[in-house]
Design a protein around this motif. Structure first.
Motif, mmCIF file in Angstrom:
data_model
loop_
_atom_site.group_PDB
_atom_site.id
_atom_site.type_symbol
_atom_site.label_atom_id
_atom_site.label_comp_id
_atom_site.label_asym_id
_atom_site.label_seq_id
_atom_site.Cartn_x
_atom_site.Cartn_y
_atom_site.Cartn_z
ATOM 1 N N TYR A 1 36.855 29.517 42.737
ATOM 2 C CA TYR A 1 37.551 30.723 43.173
ATOM 3 C C TYR A 1 38.403 30.410 44.394
ATOM 4 N N LYS B 1 32.708 35.958 33.040
ATOM 5 C CA LYS B 1 33.230 35.583 34.338
ATOM 6 C C LYS B 1 33.174 36.774 35.290
ATOM 7 N N LEU B 2 32.888 36.500 36.525
ATOM 8 C CA LEU B 2 32.923 37.533 37.552
ATOM 9 C C LEU B 2 34.343 37.657 38.075
ATOM 10 N N GLN B 3 34.914 38.835 37.908
ATOM 11 C CA GLN B 3 36.256 39.106 38.416
ATOM 12 C C GLN B 3 36.124 40.133 39.530
ATOM 13 N N PHE B 4 36.531 39.757 40.725
ATOM 14 C CA PHE B 4 36.337 40.599 41.894
ATOM 15 C C PHE B 4 37.502 41.554 42.106
ATOM 16 N N GLY B 5 37.155 42.786 42.451
ATOM 17 C CA GLY B 5 38.149 43.750 42.905
ATOM 18 C C GLY B 5 38.251 43.716 44.416
ATOM 19 N N SER C 1 40.541 39.603 48.311
ATOM 20 C CA SER C 1 39.333 39.415 47.532
ATOM 21 C C SER C 1 39.350 38.037 46.872
ATOM 22 N N LEU C 2 38.323 37.754 46.114
ATOM 23 C CA LEU C 2 38.231 36.465 45.429
ATOM 24 C C LEU C 2 39.005 36.511 44.107
ATOM 25 N N THR C 3 39.669 35.403 43.806
ATOM 26 C CA THR C 3 40.394 35.258 42.553
ATOM 27 C C THR C 3 39.866 34.030 41.828
ATOM 28 N N LEU C 4 39.528 34.195 40.552
ATOM 29 C CA LEU C 4 39.019 33.082 39.772
ATOM 30 C C LEU C 4 40.157 32.147 39.417
ATOM 31 N N THR D 1 37.321 27.789 35.081
ATOM 32 C CA THR D 1 35.964 27.405 34.710
ATOM 33 C C THR D 1 35.954 25.900 34.513
ATOM 34 N N PHE E 1 27.060 31.439 44.724
ATOM 35 C CA PHE E 1 28.270 30.942 45.368
ATOM 36 C C PHE E 1 27.948 29.953 46.467
ATOM 37 N N PHE F 1 32.353 27.442 38.327
ATOM 38 C CA PHE F 1 33.629 28.129 38.501
ATOM 39 C C PHE F 1 34.209 27.788 39.871
ATOM 40 N N GLN G 1 25.484 34.665 39.073
ATOM 41 C CA GLN G 1 26.245 33.553 39.604
ATOM 42 C C GLN G 1 25.934 33.396 41.084
ATOM 43 N N ARG H 1 30.769 42.893 34.263
ATOM 44 C CA ARG H 1 30.717 41.545 33.703
ATOM 45 C C ARG H 1 30.252 41.592 32.256
#
Lengths: 116, 110
Positions: free
Chosen positions: A35, B97-101, A42-45, A48, A107, A33, A105, B91
């Motif tokens: 990001y 998929k990991l979606q971060f807040g 924050s992190l945004t995807l 993939t 990073f 992935f 996951q 998740r």
């Protein structure tokens, strides 16, 4: 766990140019992935990265702006195209390991991009 | 959209337990609760995850309520190096998929 490296670690680029970021993993992975983390956010995807086929992009991200390649199980690239100052962010690669698919996951350290 | 709600910030005294709450009232049956943290300028680090049972590892404990609508991450003896942004993430399964807040900024003080 896995060792994930990203190149470059940081870069300063001019508006209108493109930068390709590499992600290399020391173990075979199932999923990769990309990001983005904008300053103070924050992190945004982004997408993939699929091996041997086109990446799957999240809403708000398009292939023309962020082309992604994944030629094998351990390597992927993300290109940030036609950059503007709004693209200044940290870009992070993340993976799920092949031999531990129920695991988490992991990073990479991130690539810090500044666009002038 | 993130499926979790966390307080924006927390302070904790060094050596004390840090209890980080997370609400995930819309969690579904096949969704796991994951916790990550991000120390300044580094990539996120995995802490722990769980489905419905409480979990413990060398870093932390995860307490999930019986209805699974909320959870608490416990750092048993906080150190200065635990200062970070902590993310609670819901998740789907093991492949989602990991979606971060927005996460919780935790500051551990001497």
């Amino acid at each position: 766990s896995a060792v994930i490296s990203q190149k470059p670690s940081r870069d300063i680029c001019q508006r209108g140019t493109s930068l390709t970021i590499q992600c290399q993993v020391d173990s075979q992975v199932t999923m990769m992935f990309w990001y983005r983390q904008q300053p103070g956010q924050s992190l945004t995807l982004i997408a993939t990265a699929n091996q041997g086929s086109e990446a799957t992009y999240e809403s708000g991200f398009v292939i023309d702006k962020f082309p992604i390649s994944r030629p094998n199980l351990t390597f992927s690239t993300l290109t940030v195209s036609n950059m503007s100052p709004e693209d200044s962010s940290i870009y992070l690669c993340s993976v799920i390991l092949l031999l531990r698919p129920t695991d988490t996951q992991y990073f990479g350290p991130g690539t810090r991009l500044t666009v002038l | 959209d993130a499926k979790t709600t966390q307080p924006p910030s927390m302070d904790c005294a060094e050596g004390r337990a840090a209890n980080l709450p997370c609400n995930h009232s819309t969690i579904s049956g096949n969704e796991y609760v994951y916790w990550y943290r991000q120390i300044h300028s580094q990539g996120p680090q995995y802490i722990i995850h769980g489905l419905k049972n409480n979990e413990t590892n060398e870093m932390a404990s995860l307490i999930i309520t019986e209805d699974r609508k909320s959870s608490t991450l416990i750092l048993p003896h906080a150190t200065l190096r635990d200062t970070a942004v902590y993310y609670c993430i819901v998740r789907e399964g093991s492949w989602g998929k990991l979606q971060f807040g927005a996460g919780t900024q935790v500051v551990v003080t001497p």
